[in-house]
Enzyme design. Sequence first.
Site, PDB file in Angstrom:
ATOM      1  N   ASN A 137       0.798  -1.227   0.000  1.00 25.86           N
ATOM      2  CA  ASN A 137       0.000   0.000   0.000  1.00 25.86           C
ATOM      3  C   ASN A 137       0.830   1.277   0.000  1.00 25.86           C
ATOM      4  O   ASN A 137       0.305   2.358  -0.247  1.00 25.86           O
ATOM      5  CB  ASN A 137      -0.947   0.012   1.206  1.00 25.86           C
ATOM      6  CG  ASN A 137      -0.212  -0.134   2.526  1.00 25.86           C
ATOM      7  OD1 ASN A 137       0.465  -1.132   2.758  1.00 25.86           O
ATOM      8  ND2 ASN A 137      -0.326   0.856   3.398  1.00 25.86           N
ATOM      9  N   CYS A 313      -3.917   5.022   7.020  1.00 21.35           N
ATOM     10  CA  CYS A 313      -4.359   4.459   8.303  1.00 21.35           C
ATOM     11  C   CYS A 313      -3.450   4.864   9.457  1.00 21.35           C
ATOM     12  O   CYS A 313      -3.866   4.857  10.610  1.00 21.35           O
ATOM     13  CB  CYS A 313      -4.416   2.933   8.206  1.00 21.35           C
ATOM     14  SG  CYS A 313      -5.476   2.339   6.885  1.00 21.35           S
TER      15      CYS A 313
END
Length: 369
Positions: A137, A313
Amino acid sequence: MREALCVCFANPGSVHRAGMAAHGMLEEARRQVAASLGLRRPGDGQICFCSGGTEANNQAIFGTVYAKSRPVKNGSRGKILITDGEHPSVENAAAQLEGDGFTVVRIPTRGGVLDLDYLEKAADASVILAALMLVNNETGALYPVSEAAKILRCNSPGAVIHCDAVQAYMRVPFTPAFLGVDTLSVSAHKIYAPKGAGALYISREMIQKKRIHPLLWGGGQEEGLRSGTENVPAIAAFGAAAAEGMEEAGRRRESLHRLHTVLLEKLSPLVQINLPPKGVDAIVNITLPGIKSEVMLRALSARGICVSAGSACSARSKKISRVLLAFGLSEKEADCALRISLSHQNTKEELSFFAQALEEEIHHLARLR
């Protein structure tokens, strides 16, 4: 989503007409998401809806590890394999299990390459779970999960293989069968559906042999694996986005590839590009020339340009990315890195505007140092 909010707003677990209508929307979305993963028949596996990729990863990891109690043997309750660049929802779950007496081995991914030799040496009969992401990611690196799965099936036949496919979903073609995995996670917001919905694929064998336990106990929704009333509006939109994405997948990938090429051409004279040998066109990671990423983020944000320093996140933690350190960057380079996320909806004009703004800010911030 509007229809689920305003028309089919009942609880999908209710047996009256309104509940059945909501249930119909839920099951249609399940079929759409299943089809997007190449599951054409009911027996191909189960789709369990949840709140997103984080919950799906946690369900796969804790649900399989604790499906059967394991006595301590040779000082360990069993071995778990992950890559050293996993998303926090996998890395932190593994760290929790490490504290509970399991041995966790992190497979190197230096330069964006999964070390299969290291994996083969680590894979043995004591492995109970391997969790390997398909696309990183932060760097966009594409890992050979299917090759890794073949090694694991040979060396660790009793292991459950999980794949975090959140960043790969609709960006590279795959099916769980092709990857050779038992469980696989995807997330709605990566394909332009609402945040707060995701899905966990579970193989038929896992279900039949009861090799996975629920984390949430309650009313027994999602075939008893994930209790709690389903978020029908988000899930319905998830299904619609999956169906639309299947129809347009090829066009979107071509568009992204063209934009990716243009972006690399514009950035190569300005910054160090942290490019893996194999990756997705949707993510570009760069290192700035001596400018901390947080400083550049604020400068670009003031111009209306939104990029990130790493995983969204954990963006507020202000810690140096362990993923970029695992990639091979120094702490200084990782502290000056930006992650650029591309969409097929971006334009060449937007990329030109970004590149020009980046160049101007590099010169401006360099003068202030």
